[in-house]
Design a protein around this motif. Structure first.
Motif, PDB file in Angstrom:
ATOM      1  N   TYR A 147      -3.293   4.303 -10.575  1.00  0.00           N
ATOM      2  CA  TYR A 147      -3.276   3.367  -9.446  1.00  0.00           C
ATOM      3  C   TYR A 147      -1.868   2.924  -9.045  1.00  0.00           C
ATOM      4  O   TYR A 147      -1.708   1.977  -8.281  1.00  0.00           O
ATOM      5  N   ILE A 148      -0.857   3.584  -9.561  1.00  0.00           N
ATOM      6  CA  ILE A 148       0.520   3.267  -9.183  1.00  0.00           C
ATOM      7  C   ILE A 148       0.916   4.109  -7.974  1.00  0.00           C
ATOM      8  O   ILE A 148       0.646   5.317  -7.934  1.00  0.00           O
ATOM      9  N   MET A 180       0.855  -1.183   0.000  1.00  0.00           N
ATOM     10  CA  MET A 180       0.000   0.000   0.000  1.00  0.00           C
ATOM     11  C   MET A 180       0.894   1.236   0.000  1.00  0.00           C
ATOM     12  O   MET A 180       2.036   1.195   0.404  1.00  0.00           O
ATOM     13  N   GLY A 181       0.361   2.348  -0.462  1.00  0.00           N
ATOM     14  CA  GLY A 181       1.134   3.583  -0.483  1.00  0.00           C
ATOM     15  C   GLY A 181       0.316   4.711  -1.065  1.00  0.00           C
ATOM     16  O   GLY A 181      -0.907   4.608  -1.253  1.00  0.00           O
ATOM     17  N   GLU A 222       9.189   1.806  -5.069  1.00  0.00           N
ATOM     18  CA  GLU A 222      10.241   1.484  -4.103  1.00  0.00           C
ATOM     19  C   GLU A 222      10.458  -0.017  -3.942  1.00  0.00           C
ATOM     20  O   GLU A 222      11.597  -0.471  -3.790  1.00  0.00           O
ATOM     21  N   HIS A 223       9.373  -0.788  -3.959  1.00  0.00           N
ATOM     22  CA  HIS A 223       9.478  -2.231  -3.686  1.00  0.00           C
ATOM     23  C   HIS A 223       9.371  -3.091  -4.943  1.00  0.00           C
ATOM     24  O   HIS A 223      10.204  -3.962  -5.176  1.00  0.00           O
ATOM     25  N   ASP A 224       8.351  -2.834  -5.755  1.00  0.00           N
ATOM     26  CA  ASP A 224       8.101  -3.703  -6.914  1.00  0.00           C
ATOM     27  C   ASP A 224       9.017  -3.395  -8.088  1.00  0.00           C
ATOM     28  O   ASP A 224       9.154  -4.226  -8.991  1.00  0.00           O
ATOM     29  N   LEU A 284       9.646  12.324  -2.693  1.00  0.00           N
ATOM     30  CA  LEU A 284       8.419  11.619  -3.054  1.00  0.00           C
ATOM     31  C   LEU A 284       8.590  10.112  -2.913  1.00  0.00           C
ATOM     32  O   LEU A 284       7.673   9.409  -2.457  1.00  0.00           O
ATOM     33  N   ILE A 285       9.764   9.593  -3.315  1.00  0.00           N
ATOM     34  CA  ILE A 285      10.061   8.172  -3.155  1.00  0.00           C
ATOM     35  C   ILE A 285      11.425   8.003  -2.505  1.00  0.00           C
ATOM     36  O   ILE A 285      12.276   8.899  -2.580  1.00  0.00           O
ATOM     37  N   LYS A 286      11.620   6.868  -1.869  1.00  0.00           N
ATOM     38  CA  LYS A 286      12.916   6.505  -1.304  1.00  0.00           C
ATOM     39  C   LYS A 286      13.553   5.483  -2.235  1.00  0.00           C
ATOM     40  O   LYS A 286      13.035   4.379  -2.398  1.00  0.00           O
ATOM     41  N   TYR A 287      14.655   5.862  -2.844  1.00  0.00           N
ATOM     42  CA  TYR A 287      15.281   4.985  -3.834  1.00  0.00           C
ATOM     43  C   TYR A 287      16.746   5.363  -3.962  1.00  0.00           C
ATOM     44  O   TYR A 287      17.080   6.540  -4.100  1.00  0.00           O
ATOM     45  N   ASP A 288      17.624   4.362  -3.894  1.00  0.00           N
ATOM     46  CA  ASP A 288      19.053   4.591  -4.083  1.00  0.00           C
ATOM     47  C   ASP A 288      19.343   4.565  -5.577  1.00  0.00           C
ATOM     48  O   ASP A 288      19.358   3.509  -6.206  1.00  0.00           O
ATOM     49  N   LEU A 289      19.553   5.734  -6.155  1.00  0.00           N
ATOM     50  CA  LEU A 289      19.749   5.818  -7.597  1.00  0.00           C
ATOM     51  C   LEU A 289      21.010   5.102  -8.062  1.00  0.00           C
ATOM     52  O   LEU A 289      21.096   4.691  -9.225  1.00  0.00           O
TER      53      LEU A 289
END
Length: 357
Positions: A56-57, A11-12, A63-65, A119-124
């Protein structure tokens, strides 16, 4: 169609508006650029998330998928996807377009801030494992057996050296792909009378969600058991796609003196080629080893340029067929010493089989 099945129930917060904003930014360059990015993202979302409706994204989907290891596996599967006639389903340009689109989107979303937070947590940096493919006519190269042994020795001296060296040994022996090896567990192994069966089960299946099975020697299995001693009691390997890519990049620069660049998939090609040679040039054995559905795919793996077999008819016409029978023992040994290691391995296996009969 290539599908990557993963849990997408996180969920998010919905971020469809930001994805549309990203596409409009691309559209400022040209309508065709926006159209290409929109089409590429549609397909990535549909294949991985099962949904190409931006509304719906969520941030958790990204982050996960869509984390780097899942993207790596997805694009790897696109490269290997084939049509019924054994030819590749997707051109390198198509794969590169999808890679560029999703990497650009994630980078864009990471720069967006809401109430001072990303907005998102992501290691580029993780996205660096997603590398662009070369021109469509170029295939992944088979790594020579001798060089692969150098890679094993080199990585064995690094941090996590035992895992790094053994994952290469198992790749060469089993022809399993990186995605399969990184998931493999001790429960996949079953000792039998003449070796150890490796068999897929549960989520650790092969390309196209297909089952796989192979057999390794007790000697290799005992080497793998060293991983249990260092704490890997469930999965054999704690390595990541990012580390595998980094390994090959370093080795290509430090140990590879050719213009060819080898990837981890090069070990699978070596495995299939050695199976072909070790079974009297039997294409059926190589096809089973590679787990290919079409013989044309296996034939593509076994390119003559990889085997250094050129001008063999001319060589046969200018060389006495039984010359080896008249050569001295010392000359035979001298010539054998100069042969490629994989050829000596084939000879040793042939001798071993004769002795054990």
């Amino acid at each position: 169609m290539v599908m990557v099945n993963h849990n997408t129930s996180y969920m998010g917060n919905y971020i469809g508006d930001y994805i549309e904003e990203f596409l409009k930014v691309k559209g400022k360059k040209s309508f065709n650029t926006e159209k290409t990015y929109r089409s590429s993202l549609n397909q990535v979302f549909k294949d991985i998330l099962g949904n190409n409706d931006y509304i719906y994204i969520t941030d958790k989907n990204i982050e996960h998928d869509l984390r780097s290891e899942i993207l790596f596996e997805y694009f790897d599967s696109l490269y290997d996807a084939e049509k019924e006639d054994g030819t590749r389903m997707y051109a390198n340009q198509t794969i590169n377009s999808r890679q560029s689109a999703i990497k650009s989107l994630i980078t864009y979303l990471k720069t967006k801030k809401i109430d001072g937070e990303n907005l998102i947590k992501y290691d580029l940096d993780d996205l660096k494992v997603i590398e662009s493919l070369k021109n469509i006519g170029e295939e992944i190269e088979m790594i020579p057996f001798e060089l692969s042994m150098e890679y094993i020795e080199y990585f064995g001296k690094e941090e996590q050296g035992l895992e790094k060296s053994l994952i290469i040994e198992l790749a060469i022996d089993s022809a399993l792909r990186a995605s399969e090896l990184l998931k493999i567990e001790w429960s996949n192994f079953t000792p039998v009378e003449d070796g150890v069966i490796m068999k897929s089960h549960g989520y650790n299946k092969g390309k196209g969600n297909e089952e796989w099975i192979d057999k390794i020697s007790f000697e290799l299995y005992n080497k793998l058991l060293q991983l249990k001693e260092i704490g890997n009691t469930n999965k054999l390997f704690t390595l990541t796609y990012k580390k595998l890519v980094g390994m090959m990049d370093r080795a290509n620069k430090l140990l590879n003196n050719t213009d060819l660049e080898y990837s981890f998939h090069s070990f699978k090609k070596l495995s299939v080629t050695m199976c072909y040679l070790n079974n009297g040039n039997c294409i059926d054995s190589a096809m089973k080893k590679a787990r290919h559905k079409n013989v044309n795919t296996t034939m593509r793996y076994l390119r003559l340029t990889n085997l250094n077999v050129t001008g063999i008819i001319s060589a046969k016409m200018t060389t006495a067929e039984e010359l080896y029978k008249t050569a001295s023992h010392e000359l035979l040994l001298e010539c054998l010493e100069e042969m490629r290691p994989e050829m000596l391995l084939l000879l040793n296996n042939k001798i071993k089989n004769k002795i054990t009969k």
